[in-house]
Motif scaffolding. Structure first.
Motif, short mmCIF file in Angstrom:
data_model
loop_
_atom_site.label_atom_id
_atom_site.label_comp_id
_atom_site.label_asym_id
_atom_site.label_seq_id
_atom_site.Cartn_x
_atom_site.Cartn_y
_atom_site.Cartn_z
N PHE A 219 0.83 -1.19 0.00
CA PHE A 219 0.00 0.00 0.00
C PHE A 219 0.87 1.25 0.00
O PHE A 219 0.58 2.24 -0.61
N TRP A 220 1.98 1.15 0.71
CA TRP A 220 2.87 2.27 0.80
C TRP A 220 4.30 1.73 0.77
O TRP A 220 4.57 0.66 1.34
N ALA A 221 5.21 2.39 0.10
CA ALA A 221 6.60 1.95 0.08
C ALA A 221 7.51 3.17 0.07
O ALA A 221 7.17 4.20 -0.52
N PRO A 222 8.68 3.08 0.75
CA PRO A 222 9.65 4.20 0.72
C PRO A 222 10.32 4.26 -0.65
O PRO A 222 10.27 3.29 -1.42
N CYS A 223 10.97 5.39 -0.94
CA CYS A 223 11.66 5.54 -2.22
C CYS A 223 12.82 4.54 -2.29
O CYS A 223 13.66 4.50 -1.38
N PRO A 224 12.91 3.74 -3.37
CA PRO A 224 13.98 2.75 -3.46
C PRO A 224 15.36 3.39 -3.68
O PRO A 224 16.39 2.75 -3.46
N LYS A 225 15.39 4.68 -4.08
CA LYS A 225 16.66 5.34 -4.37
C LYS A 225 17.19 6.08 -3.14
O LYS A 225 18.30 5.82 -2.68
N CYS A 226 16.36 6.98 -2.56
CA CYS A 226 16.86 7.80 -1.45
C CYS A 226 16.31 7.35 -0.10
O CYS A 226 16.72 7.85 0.94
N GLY A 227 15.35 6.41 -0.10
CA GLY A 227 14.81 5.91 1.16
C GLY A 227 13.78 6.81 1.81
O GLY A 227 13.28 6.53 2.91
N SER A 228 13.45 7.93 1.15
CA SER A 228 12.48 8.87 1.73
C SER A 228 11.13 8.18 1.97
O SER A 228 10.69 7.35 1.18
N GLN A 229 10.50 8.55 3.10
CA GLN A 229 9.19 7.98 3.40
C GLN A 229 8.08 8.85 2.85
O GLN A 229 6.90 8.50 2.94
N ASP A 230 8.48 9.99 2.28
CA ASP A 230 7.50 10.95 1.79
C ASP A 230 7.15 10.63 0.33
O ASP A 230 7.47 11.38 -0.58
N THR A 231 6.51 9.47 0.13
CA THR A 231 6.18 9.06 -1.24
C THR A 231 4.67 9.09 -1.44
O THR A 231 3.91 8.96 -0.49
N GLN A 232 4.27 9.27 -2.71
CA GLN A 232 2.85 9.20 -3.04
C GLN A 232 2.60 7.87 -3.75
O GLN A 232 3.33 7.51 -4.67
N ASN A 233 1.55 7.16 -3.30
CA ASN A 233 1.32 5.83 -3.84
C ASN A 233 -0.10 5.70 -4.36
O ASN A 233 -1.04 6.13 -3.68
N GLN A 234 -0.24 5.14 -5.56
CA GLN A 234 -1.60 4.98 -6.07
C GLN A 234 -1.70 3.77 -7.00
O GLN A 234 -0.71 3.27 -7.52
N GLY A 235 -2.95 3.33 -7.20
CA GLY A 235 -3.23 2.24 -8.14
C GLY A 235 -2.98 0.87 -7.54
O GLY A 235 -2.63 0.73 -6.36
N GLY A 236 -3.20 -0.15 -8.33
CA GLY A 236 -2.94 -1.52 -7.90
C GLY A 236 -3.96 -2.07 -6.94
O GLY A 236 -3.80 -3.18 -6.42
N ASP A 237 -5.03 -1.31 -6.69
CA ASP A 237 -6.03 -1.77 -5.72
C ASP A 237 -7.41 -1.89 -6.37
O ASP A 237 -8.42 -1.87 -5.69
N ASP A 238 -7.43 -1.99 -7.68
CA ASP A 238 -8.70 -1.95 -8.40
C ASP A 238 -8.84 -3.18 -9.30
O ASP A 238 -7.86 -3.91 -9.51
N VAL A 239 -10.04 -3.40 -9.79
CA VAL A 239 -10.26 -4.38 -10.85
C VAL A 239 -10.86 -3.60 -12.01
O VAL A 239 -11.90 -2.95 -11.83
N GLN A 240 -10.18 -3.63 -13.16
CA GLN A 240 -10.66 -2.83 -14.28
C GLN A 240 -10.91 -3.69 -15.50
O GLN A 240 -10.13 -4.60 -15.81
N LEU A 241 -11.98 -3.37 -16.19
CA LEU A 241 -12.23 -3.98 -17.49
C LEU A 241 -11.43 -3.16 -18.49
O LEU A 241 -11.71 -1.98 -18.68
N ALA A 242 -10.38 -3.77 -19.06
CA ALA A 242 -9.45 -2.99 -19.88
C ALA A 242 -9.87 -2.97 -21.35
O ALA A 242 -9.80 -1.94 -22.01
N TYR A 243 -10.26 -4.11 -21.88
CA TYR A 243 -10.63 -4.16 -23.31
C TYR A 243 -11.53 -5.34 -23.59
O TYR A 243 -11.64 -6.28 -22.77
N LEU A 244 -12.19 -5.32 -24.73
CA LEU A 244 -12.95 -6.47 -25.23
C LEU A 244 -12.45 -6.78 -26.63
O LEU A 244 -12.23 -5.88 -27.44
N GLU A 245 -12.23 -8.05 -26.91
CA GLU A 245 -11.93 -8.48 -28.28
C GLU A 245 -13.24 -8.98 -28.89
O GLU A 245 -13.89 -9.87 -28.33
N VAL A 246 -13.60 -8.38 -30.02
CA VAL A 246 -14.90 -8.69 -30.62
C VAL A 246 -14.70 -9.18 -32.05
O VAL A 246 -13.88 -8.63 -32.79
N ASP A 247 -15.44 -10.23 -32.45
CA ASP A 247 -15.41 -10.72 -33.82
C ASP A 247 -15.96 -9.66 -34.76
O ASP A 247 -16.92 -8.98 -34.42
N GLU A 248 -15.35 -9.56 -35.93
CA GLU A 248 -15.84 -8.57 -36.92
C GLU A 248 -17.26 -8.91 -37.36
O GLU A 248 -17.58 -10.06 -37.56
#
Lengths: 112, 220
Positions: free
Chosen positions: A83-112
């Motif tokens: 849900f939250w992770a520190p910066c892998p480069k500088c170790g700062s805890q002041d990071t903004q985190n979003q996404g990865g917590d949803d279920v999305q319908l991304a596309y449909l493949e349809v016959d012509e």
């Protein structure tokens, strides 16, 4: 735990998204690692939910979605699986985190 | 074959349903506080200690079976409604259908006690203005890292049954650290309903939410 009800919602959403749902061959879904859903159970639920629906021919394709972190100090965007992770480069805890917590319908493949 | 991009999202669906519900609450001028936590963590006991100190309260309670909690809370509020969910593991925004506009108009505070479960309720927002996660000391100070979705959904963590902490080796510092490793800056309150400690801070938090809500968050 509630994968089947989510599978039913996906089948309904896919059925209503196109004028001729019987032509839908593939349903592309992004499942967030933090959505609380198990992809295997969702796939199992989808197989059951599509029976007697408007999209009985559709195959479910699942793509896993990570969470995205951003460190303003480094101007760095990184992917992770918490849900939250520190910066892998500088170790700062002041990071903004979003996404990865949803279920999305991304596309449909349809016959012509 | 043609690929047609879609943008349907489960989170968005739930969010819309919750938001629609929240508009009804805002119109009626009530603040809705949802309590999440495992069975036996003290959700009902905390309400028994809270409701007598507040005016104009309503309670909605979700359990798989029985109206036990509602019987306990009824004496302290304007209305108390039990939803027996049967096989469902969580309440959802559609459960508010049992409430009428006149019932909402009767109250300033609504407490929703979700089904005792740390997994599913977290994923289904019901439109409450604030979500409070209760964890009792006998559940263990390591419980937080095991159920991160519940922490991520919470606006406040209440650690209950603090009077038992010494007997169950509950390490409050460890608990706070684990909570903040998932959601930094999340407020944490420690209290004991039995010993009546920490309840002032809880009441202050509640009134603070009320004033914040009245000032800024009312959706027209």
């Amino acid at each position: 735990m509630h994968e089947f009800s989510v599978a039913q919602q996906l089948v309904l959403a896919a059925s209503q998204a196109v004028p001729r749902p019987e032509l839908v061959r593939e349903v592309g879904v992004r499942v967030g690692l933090l959505s609380g859903l198990v992809s295997e159970s969702l796939a199992f639920g989808f197989e059951a939910a599509k029976q007697h629906s408007a999209i009985p021919q559709a195959v479910l394709k699942i793509q896993v979605a990570y969470r995205s972190g951003f460190c303003p100090a480094c101007n760095l965007t990184f992917e992770h699986a918490h849900f939250w992770a520190p910066c892998p480069k500088c170790g700062s805890q002041d990071t903004q985190n979003q996404g990865g917590d949803d279920v999305q319908l991304a596309y449909l493949e349809v016959d012509e | 074959m043609t690929r047609i991009p879609q943008n349907w999202s489960l989170k968005e669906q739930n969010r819309q349903a919750a938001k629609q519900q929240q508009r009804l609450f805002d119109r009626a001028g009530c603040l809705v506080i949802e309590l999440l936590g495992s069975p036996g963590c003290g959700k009902t006991s905390l309400q028994e200690a809270t409701l007598p100190a507040l005016d104009r309260c309503g309670v909605l309670n979700g359990d798989m079976a029985s109206d036990r909690d509602i019987q306990r809370l009824k004496p302290f509020c304007g209305w108390a409604i039990q939803i027996e969910t049967g096989n469902r593991c969580h309440l959802s925004a559609s459960d508010w259908g049992v409430l009428s506009a006149s019932e909402l108009a009767m109250v300033d505070w609504v407490f929703v006690e979700n089904v005792g479960n740390l997994v599913c309720p977290a994923a289904f927002p019901m439109g409450a203005h604030r979500r409070v996660l209760l964890v009792s000391t006998p559940e263990g100070h390591d419980k937080f890292t095991k159920y991160p979705t519940a922490i991520a959904a919470a606006d406040l963590v209440v650690i209950s049954k603090m009077e038992l902490a010494p007997y169950v080796d509950f390490d409050a510092d460890f608990a706070r650290e684990s909570i903040h490793s998932i959601k930094p800056h999340l407020p944490v309150l420690e209290l004991s309903v039995r010993q009546q400690t920490g309840l002032e801070a809880w009441m202050i938090w509640l009134y603070l939410q009320r004033s914040k809500h009245c000032q800024s968050e009312v959706v027209p």
